[in-house]
Design a protein around this motif. Structure first.
Motif, PDB file in Angstrom:
ATOM      1  N   UNK A 223       0.840  -1.194   0.000  1.00  0.00           N
ATOM      2  CA  UNK A 223       0.000   0.000   0.000  1.00  0.00           C
ATOM      3  C   UNK A 223       0.872   1.239   0.000  1.00  0.00           C
ATOM      4  N   UNK A 224       0.303   2.332  -0.514  1.00  0.00           N
ATOM      5  CA  UNK A 224       0.944   3.641  -0.427  1.00  0.00           C
ATOM      6  C   UNK A 224      -0.066   4.600   0.184  1.00  0.00           C
ATOM      7  N   UNK A 225       0.441   5.648   0.816  1.00  0.00           N
ATOM      8  CA  UNK A 225      -0.429   6.633   1.450  1.00  0.00           C
ATOM      9  C   UNK A 225       0.262   7.984   1.439  1.00  0.00           C
ATOM     10  N   UNK A 226      -0.499   9.022   1.744  1.00  0.00           N
ATOM     11  CA  UNK A 226       0.040  10.376   1.840  1.00  0.00           C
ATOM     12  C   UNK A 226      -0.556  11.051   3.053  1.00  0.00           C
ATOM     13  N   UNK A 227       0.273  11.795   3.782  1.00  0.00           N
ATOM     14  CA  UNK A 227      -0.206  12.377   5.034  1.00  0.00           C
ATOM     15  C   UNK A 227       0.816  13.358   5.577  1.00  0.00           C
TER      16      UNK A 227
ATOM     17  N   UNK B 225       1.458  -6.114   5.761  1.00  0.00           N
ATOM     18  CA  UNK B 225       1.451  -5.504   4.428  1.00  0.00           C
ATOM     19  C   UNK B 225       2.567  -4.464   4.343  1.00  0.00           C
ATOM     20  N   UNK B 226       3.277  -4.436   3.216  1.00  0.00           N
ATOM     21  CA  UNK B 226       4.331  -3.435   3.011  1.00  0.00           C
ATOM     22  C   UNK B 226       3.696  -2.068   2.766  1.00  0.00           C
ATOM     23  N   UNK B 227       4.242  -1.029   3.400  1.00  0.00           N
ATOM     24  CA  UNK B 227       3.660   0.315   3.276  1.00  0.00           C
ATOM     25  C   UNK B 227       4.725   1.348   2.941  1.00  0.00           C
ATOM     26  N   UNK B 228       4.388   2.232   2.002  1.00  0.00           N
ATOM     27  CA  UNK B 228       5.214   3.394   1.680  1.00  0.00           C
ATOM     28  C   UNK B 228       4.344   4.630   1.868  1.00  0.00           C
ATOM     29  N   UNK B 229       4.851   5.587   2.621  1.00  0.00           N
ATOM     30  CA  UNK B 229       4.060   6.775   2.949  1.00  0.00           C
ATOM     31  C   UNK B 229       4.759   8.022   2.427  1.00  0.00           C
ATOM     32  N   UNK B 230       4.022   8.841   1.682  1.00  0.00           N
ATOM     33  CA  UNK B 230       4.527  10.109   1.159  1.00  0.00           C
ATOM     34  C   UNK B 230       4.080  11.223   2.100  1.00  0.00           C
ATOM     35  N   UNK B 231       5.055  12.018   2.541  1.00  0.00           N
ATOM     36  CA  UNK B 231       4.776  13.089   3.492  1.00  0.00           C
ATOM     37  C   UNK B 231       5.358  14.398   2.965  1.00  0.00           C
ATOM     38  N   UNK B 232       4.728  15.537   3.277  1.00  0.00           N
ATOM     39  CA  UNK B 232       5.296  16.825   2.852  1.00  0.00           C
ATOM     40  C   UNK B 232       6.713  17.003   3.399  1.00  0.00           C
ATOM     41  N   UNK B 233       7.520  17.723   2.662  1.00  0.00           N
ATOM     42  CA  UNK B 233       8.913  17.899   3.063  1.00  0.00           C
ATOM     43  C   UNK B 233       9.044  18.568   4.422  1.00  0.00           C
TER      44      UNK B 233
ATOM     45  N   UNK C  37       6.969   1.674   8.223  1.00  0.00           N
ATOM     46  CA  UNK C  37       6.720   2.116   6.851  1.00  0.00           C
ATOM     47  C   UNK C  37       7.953   2.794   6.264  1.00  0.00           C
ATOM     48  N   UNK C  38       8.076   2.728   4.940  1.00  0.00           N
ATOM     49  CA  UNK C  38       9.069   3.538   4.238  1.00  0.00           C
ATOM     50  C   UNK C  38       8.481   4.931   4.045  1.00  0.00           C
ATOM     51  N   UNK C  39       9.250   5.970   4.339  1.00  0.00           N
ATOM     52  CA  UNK C  39       8.768   7.337   4.234  1.00  0.00           C
ATOM     53  C   UNK C  39       9.480   8.049   3.084  1.00  0.00           C
ATOM     54  N   UNK C  40       8.716   8.713   2.236  1.00  0.00           N
ATOM     55  CA  UNK C  40       9.255   9.530   1.147  1.00  0.00           C
ATOM     56  C   UNK C  40       8.770  10.959   1.368  1.00  0.00           C
ATOM     57  N   UNK C  41       9.692  11.896   1.531  1.00  0.00           N
ATOM     58  CA  UNK C  41       9.338  13.301   1.725  1.00  0.00           C
ATOM     59  C   UNK C  41       9.258  14.004   0.375  1.00  0.00           C
ATOM     60  N   UNK C  42       8.115  14.645   0.114  1.00  0.00           N
ATOM     61  CA  UNK C  42       7.921  15.278  -1.187  1.00  0.00           C
ATOM     62  C   UNK C  42       6.878  16.375  -1.100  1.00  0.00           C
ATOM     63  N   UNK C  43       7.097  17.480  -1.803  1.00  0.00           N
ATOM     64  CA  UNK C  43       6.088  18.536  -1.931  1.00  0.00           C
ATOM     65  C   UNK C  43       5.973  19.416  -0.706  1.00  0.00           C
ATOM     66  N   UNK C  44       5.138  20.455  -0.852  1.00  0.00           N
ATOM     67  CA  UNK C  44       4.944  21.442   0.198  1.00  0.00           C
ATOM     68  C   UNK C  44       3.682  21.206   1.013  1.00  0.00           C
TER      69      UNK C  44
ATOM     70  N   UNK D 274      -0.018  18.464   1.884  1.00  0.00           N
ATOM     71  CA  UNK D 274      -0.607  17.127   1.833  1.00  0.00           C
ATOM     72  C   UNK D 274      -1.130  16.833   0.437  1.00  0.00           C
ATOM     73  N   UNK D 275      -1.706  17.827  -0.223  1.00  0.00           N
ATOM     74  CA  UNK D 275      -2.261  17.608  -1.557  1.00  0.00           C
ATOM     75  C   UNK D 275      -1.174  17.199  -2.553  1.00  0.00           C
ATOM     76  N   UNK D 276       0.009  17.800  -2.446  1.00  0.00           N
ATOM     77  CA  UNK D 276       1.111  17.407  -3.324  1.00  0.00           C
ATOM     78  C   UNK D 276       1.603  16.017  -2.974  1.00  0.00           C
ATOM     79  N   UNK D 277       1.608  15.679  -1.690  1.00  0.00           N
ATOM     80  CA  UNK D 277       1.988  14.330  -1.287  1.00  0.00           C
ATOM     81  C   UNK D 277       0.982  13.305  -1.801  1.00  0.00           C
ATOM     82  N   UNK D 278      -0.307  13.650  -1.803  1.00  0.00           N
ATOM     83  CA  UNK D 278      -1.337  12.764  -2.343  1.00  0.00           C
ATOM     84  C   UNK D 278      -1.096  12.523  -3.833  1.00  0.00           C
ATOM     85  N   UNK D 279      -0.730  13.573  -4.566  1.00  0.00           N
ATOM     86  CA  UNK D 279      -0.442  13.420  -5.995  1.00  0.00           C
ATOM     87  C   UNK D 279       0.720  12.451  -6.208  1.00  0.00           C
TER      88      UNK D 279
END
Length: 413
Positions: A86-90, A107-115, A130-137, A139-144
């Motif tokens: 699964x992937x998520x953004x928050x 379940x393996x999880x990767x989470x995208x979070x704002x920088x 979870x694996x964390x990936x920091x991206x964007x300014x 939550x909406x950019x992290x969701x994208x």
């Protein structure tokens, strides 16, 4: 009575998620989430003139209600979907909910979070596996980014609010409120994307339709009022609020009709009100609550007596960055005049500063800092400017201090 042939056909509103969906989620969550306590709030009850109760989701596993929706969503995946991860953004709370739910379900999880996500929330998400990936300014950019990753990898996107399973899981908070405060008159709920608000509304509207359901947003990130006025989800051009947990720039396609059809009212609160509410929770309720979780308290403090009781205010989370907490406490102390900075003119002679400090002490203030300056074009000859940082007992005490210094012949600003 049969309607005439040309009469328009009106159909009852059918929400995307109903009370039966929430009840099913409750069975799924047994043994996974805590039934969080409801605490009395004497000071708020006195302020509002009606009983006020605090629903303490800040004491839930992972520190917020988010585990409810995340676990419900992931638990209902097929074996093949689980295998793909699964992937998520928050900004943090959903991230931790997804991370723990995924770990519990293998379940393996990767989470995208704002920088700029709060470091404690990032560390906690990683701590749950979870694996964390920091991206964007935002939550909406992290969701994208998370949506793109799901499309590219085949992983399932666990949306922070816009899915029926997520809404149903969050709605189990409403079932607990009915068990704990069966005569509830108003429920105040923080509103970000609308998952928690819409889920609670599904329960209350069916089981206790007279209860008033109120969503609360930070004024600096309030997408719901304009969206409701337009009749569809509308994006915000910009957001600015300390309440990162409800800083969502656009309501969801599923949560929008859920909230629009079931919720009575949406209100907004200022940043100062959020600060005051957070400090109130610390001082009076002895609870650590993040700014987003304190929004219902801010609404009660800004609008005492507005809603029928008993009132339940949902404290949605307690994952606050210590640096933010420090800034909020300081801001609240300044706003309530308990932390005060004054510029006082005194004569430039030996002993004048000591006399000033002695007088301030006699007025009951605690001096925390002193800055002494002789250089200013605005100063009369023979005068110096003293900047005093003081701790006071509030606005009335502040006035006593200022008037006392002026009575002694000092210019005070």
């Amino acid at each position: 009575m049969v309607a005439p042939p040309d009469a328009p056909v009106t159909r009852p509103f059918v929400p995307p998620v109903n009370a039966a969906d929430v009840n099913a989620a409750r069975e799924l969550l047994r043994g996974v989430v805590r039934t969080t306590p409801v605490a009395g709030a004497r000071a708020l009850s006195e302020l509002t003139g009606t009983p006020v109760h605090l629903k303490c989701e800040n004491l839930q596993r992972t520190g917020s209600f988010k585990i409810r929706g995340a676990y419900t969503r992931i638990a209902r995946l097929t074996p093949g979907e689980r295998a793909g991860g699964v992937v998520a953004a928050s900004a943090g709370n959903h991230a931790q909910g997804v991370a723990l739910a995924a770990r519990l379900l293998g379940v393996r999880a990767t989470v995208y979070m704002p920088e700029r996500a709060a470091l404690p929330k990032v560390d906690a998400t990683r701590g749950y596996g979870a694996e964390v990936v920091l991206t964007g300014e935002s939550v909406d950019e992290a969701v994208e980014a998370a949506t793109a990753a799901a499309r590219d990898t085949g992983a399932v996107l666990v949306h922070p609010f816009d899915h029926p399973d997520v809404i149903a899981g969050q709605g189990t908070v409403g079932l607990e409120i009915l068990d704990q405060v069966p005569d509830v008159g108003t429920v105040l709920v923080s509103a970000g994307g609308g998952g928690l608000l819409g889920g609670i509304a599904a329960v209350l509207r069916e089981h206790r339709p007279a209860t008033r359901i109120v969503g609360v947003q930070a004024a600096g990130a309030a997408a719901w009022p304009s969206s409701l006025a337009a009749g569809r989800p509308m994006p915000l051009a910009a957001m600015r609020t300390m309440a990162d947990g409800i800083a969502v720039g656009r309501p969801g396609e599923i949560t929008f009709p859920q909230v629009a059809g079931l919720v009575d009212e949406l209100v907004t609160v200022s940043e100062d009100a959020l600060s005051g509410a957070l400090v109130h929770c610390l001082e009076r309720a002895k609870l650590v609550v993040e700014p987003a979780g304190a929004a219902p308290i801010a609404a009660l403090m800004e609008h005492p007596g507005r809603w029928p009781g008993p009132v339940v205010a949902v404290l949605s989370g307690g994952n606050v960055d210590p640096l933010v907490l420090l800034q909020v406490v300081r801001q609240s102390l300044v706003a309530s005049s308990r932390y005060l900075t004054l510029h006082v003119q005194v004569q430039d002679r030996p002993g004048a500063l000591a006399e000033l400090l002695s007088r301030v002490g006699s007025l009951g203030a605690n001096v925390t800092d002193v800055a002494h300056s002789r250089i200013s074009g605005a100063l009369p000859v023979g005068e110096v400017d003293v900047e005093l940082s003081l701790e006071t007992r509030g606005s009335e005490h502040r006035d006593v201090i200022v008037e006392g210094l002026r009575a002694a012949g000092h210019a005070v600003a």
